[in-house]
Design a protein around this motif. Structure first.
Motif, PDB file in Angstrom:
ATOM      1  N   ARG A  98       9.004   5.185   1.518  1.00 43.45           N
ATOM      2  CA  ARG A  98       7.591   5.058   1.881  1.00 43.45           C
ATOM      3  C   ARG A  98       7.400   4.088   3.047  1.00 43.45           C
ATOM      4  O   ARG A  98       6.533   4.293   3.898  1.00 43.45           O
ATOM      5  N   SER A  99       8.242   3.038   3.080  1.00 46.92           N
ATOM      6  CA  SER A  99       8.081   2.051   4.155  1.00 46.92           C
ATOM      7  C   SER A  99       8.349   2.668   5.522  1.00 46.92           C
ATOM      8  O   SER A  99       7.746   2.267   6.524  1.00 46.92           O
ATOM      9  N   PHE A 127       5.189   4.513   6.411  1.00 52.99           N
ATOM     10  CA  PHE A 127       4.126   3.536   6.639  1.00 52.99           C
ATOM     11  C   PHE A 127       4.243   2.966   8.045  1.00 52.99           C
ATOM     12  O   PHE A 127       3.251   2.857   8.773  1.00 52.99           O
ATOM     13  N   ASN A 159       1.627   3.453  11.257  1.00 54.95           N
ATOM     14  CA  ASN A 159       1.111   2.250  11.918  1.00 54.95           C
ATOM     15  C   ASN A 159       1.332   2.319  13.423  1.00 54.95           C
ATOM     16  O   ASN A 159       0.449   2.000  14.224  1.00 54.95           O
TER      17      ASN A 159
END
Length: 702
Positions: free
Chosen positions: A199-200, A203, A207
């Motif tokens: 998920r990071s 993310f 961003n």
């Protein structure tokens, strides 16, 4: 925004179609009063009009009715030529129906001659409309091109709305992912997710995309069939005229083949292509890490340097493909004999090196060395050949034999050479005394490299005697090396070294030239030597121009080819038999004699032997020495002499040291011999001084 034609204040090119010059002048005057910047020209017939079109006017002002031309014809010609030049009709008498017809035929506007004030405005309006049309064409062309690129590009393209719903994909997307357009429209790109990134990762992706409007990187996605693949993805935000993001466009390539190629290149950079074992680079890296670990943990390790014995003979005799298969078989056997944590690498040629970690002691190294030696006891079956090879192993231990990569490898290598000197098929530990021998070899290598240029080589000649009447049948030229510091170096020391260094071809060429030069000198002095025998090196027989080189050497000193004999070994011929046979045929056609040296000591192939253009077989001295001592050795000599006779060849015996051996050879039909019984090898001037001892086999006195 792009400036209009009028705003750019460019010079307007106006073509006036008018048969009345005064009317044309009035139009020009009106336009100047209106502040237009222009050049103009007037025509009044079709021919001049068509010629004027080549000047590419920006605007046409035309009367409707002319004596030999018309405004209607102007419009027809422009239409036929697909020429989009604005046309304003300027006429003194044009009715409403004609005006409408003119506009339908393509005229932009019409102005009555008695109302010239409208002319400037009509022209400005016509030019503005032309620029709008051109801009619209360019925009449509861009759309058409963009659509063509979208449909035909090999890169996958996916377009989503601001909520990440797929609104468009191209054919390449369908081909790469396996999904059809119907299956993905309205869906979220998450349907391609492979779960290879957490998920990071996503993310951070969002961003960056929302912050900069772009993101580029590697993503692992999943095809419809479940296969996971890598892609190089570029995502861009699409904004409207107000700067608001309305869509996202992703463009991607399937980089599976690139990844595979990179992995293959990385493997080849660190592994041997033939055996798939780690190469020198990877081994040094692993040894370096192992040394750091051993030093930190205060543990031992061992390096075993292994070299296959006499591999070069197999390679030269049976060919490189057989040699390569043998190396692969050897590597596979060794891999099976060691632990999974040990590193076996191929350094090149027939050299292998093994790293033993896990606190390996001298005792453990001996156990492994014995195991490696034993695996070569079993024959190897390569093609139609049954081969048995042995190995020599050198062992260096950490920390006592070295504390860095280079030292340990060097010392293990030295120990391996010591094992070879001990008779091969054994192992030896490194000892400090070995470095002395390595230093001596290095000195000899450096000295030998310039021996030819420094004129340090010289030839000794050993007489070959006719056993029937003990007359001189010829001489064999044997090279010697006289060094200022090393003294007279024997061939047994420097010939193998020259072969390892790759300069044996240079030495062989010098020997050939010097031998024929000496033959010419003897003839000039009245010393008739019937034949000079010269040994060819492997590098020489590999040269396609060998025959030309030898022919040139003979011509330089005016020596007939019949006075020269070239000696080759069985192994030299069998390494590339077809090429060797072709080269030997060329030499034989020149009249040069050919002989097989050291017959019986190599890998013989009678099928090739009977087809070779040979004149003599030389019986190796190891068999001659058995005469009078070993009946089996005598039997071998008889077989070789008989073979030579049946093939129509002359047998020559080497190493004859006793009268008993000479009589046996003569009795069995070998009529030519050389050895210490008759004379040792000697310099040319010494042989000249002893010429009275010899009488040529043709009966001439010397």
């Amino acid at each position: 925004m792009t400036k209009s034609f009028m705003e750019r204040n460019e010079v307007l090119r106006i073509l006036i179609v008018e048969d009345v010059p005064v009317d044309a002048e009035l139009m020009v005057l009106q336009l100047k009063n209106d502040g237009l910047n222009f050049d103009w020209q007037r025509v009044q017939n079709e021919q001049d009009f068509l010629k004027a079109l080549d000047t590419r006017p920006d605007l046409i002002l035309t009367d409707w009715c002319l004596p030999k031309f018309s405004g209607l014809k102007v419009l027809e010609l422009l239409h036929n030529r697909d020429n989009d030049i604005p046309v304003v009709v300027v006429s003194g008498s044009i009715g409403e129906e004609i005006a409408i017809d003119a506009l339908q035929k393509g005229a932009f506007d019409y102005v009555l001659k008695d109302r010239p004030a409208r002319l400037g405005a009509a022209i400005r309006h016509a030019l503005e409309e032309k620029e709008l049309r051109d801009e619209r064409k360019r925009y449509l062309e861009k759309l058409r091109l963009a659509d063509q690129v979208f449909e035909s590009t090999g890169e996958g393209i996916i377009v989503t709305d601001i909520d990440a719903n797929i609104v468009a994909v191209n054919p390449a997307f369908e081909q790469i992912t396996g999904y059809t357009k119907i299956e993905v429209l309205g869906k979220n790109p998450r349907i391609l997710k492979s779960n290879h990134q957490d998920r990071s990762f996503f993310f951070e992706l969002w961003n960056t995309l929302l912050g900069t409007g772009h993101w580029r990187g590697e993503v692992w996605n999943r095809r419809k069939n479940g296969e996971v693949y890598p892609e190089w993805l570029t995502i861009s935000a699409v904004k409207n005229s107000e700067g608001t993001t309305t869509h996202f466009v992703g463009v991607f390539n399937d980089i599976s083949s690139v990844k595979e190629a990179q992995a293959q290149l990385d493997f080849l950079a660190h592994h041997d292509a033939l055996t798939r074992l780690p190469n020198r680079t990877l081994f040094r890296d692993r040894l370096g890490h192992a040394l750091i670990h051993a030093q930190r943990e205060n543990k031992n390790l061992a390096v075993l340097f292994l070299d296959l014995d006499r591999f070069k003979t197999i390679n030269d005799t049976l060919g490189h493909p057989v040699g390569d298969d043998l190396l692969k078989e050897a590597a596979e056997r060794m891999q099976q004999a060691i632990r999974a944590d040990d590193t076996l690498a191929r350094l090149g040629g027939d050299e292998f090196v093994l790293l033993l970690e896990d606190d390996s002691t001298a005792h453990h190294a001996v156990i492994v060395a014995h195991k490696l030696l034993q695996i070569f006891n079993r024959p190897m079956f390569i093609d139609d050949h049954t081969l048995t090879v042995t190995a020599s192993i050198g062992i260096a231990l950490f920390p006592q034999d070295g504390k860095d990569v280079d030292t340990l490898l060097k010392h293990a290598d030295l120990a391996m050479y010591q094992a070879k000197q001990q008779g091969r098929n054994t192992y030896q530990f490194f000892s400090s005394g070995l470095t002395t021998g390595a230093f001596e070899r290095l000195i000899m290598e450096n000295a030998l490299r310039g021996a030819v240029a420094r004129n340090e080589l010289l030839l000794y000649y050993q007489p070959q005697i006719n056993l029937l009447d003990r007359t001189l049948a010829g001489v064999e030229a044997l090279v010697r090396w006289q060094h200022a510091e090393l003294g007279l170096v024997s061939p047994g020391q420097f010939i193998p070294l020259a072969e390892d260094m790759g300069i044996i071809g240079e030495i062989g060429e010098w020997v050939l030239n010097e031998a024929v030069r000496q033959m010419a000198e003897w003839q000039a002095d009245g010393f008739d030597v019937p034949l000079a025998s010269v040994n060819l090196s492997v590098q020489q027989i590999d040269r396609e121009d060998l025959a030309g080189q030898i022919s040139a050497a003979l011509e330089r000193v005016n020596i007939p080819a019949k006075h020269l004999e070239l000696e080759v070994t069985e192994s030299m011929i069998m390494r590339q038999p077809e090429q060797a046979m072709r080269i030997l045929d060329n030499l034989r056609q020149q009249g040069i004699s050919l002989s097989i040296d050291d017959f019986g000591t190599g890998y013989s192939s009678l099928a090739y032997l009977k087809n070779l253009p040979l004149d003599r077989l030389k019986i190796d001295q190891s068999f001659v020495q058995d005469i009078g001592r070993d009946e089996h050795g005598e039997a071998i000599v008889r077989v070789i002499i008989s073979l030579a006779r049946n093939l129509g060849l002359e047998a020559v015996a080497e190493g004859v040291e006793s009268e008993e051996q000479a009589q046996f050879l003569e009795r069995e039909g070998c009529n030519i011999a050389q050895g210490y019984l008759f004379a040792r090898p000697m310099p040319a001037d010494e042989l000249t001084r002893q010429s009275d001892r010899y009488r040529c086999s043709d009966g001439k006195a010397n």
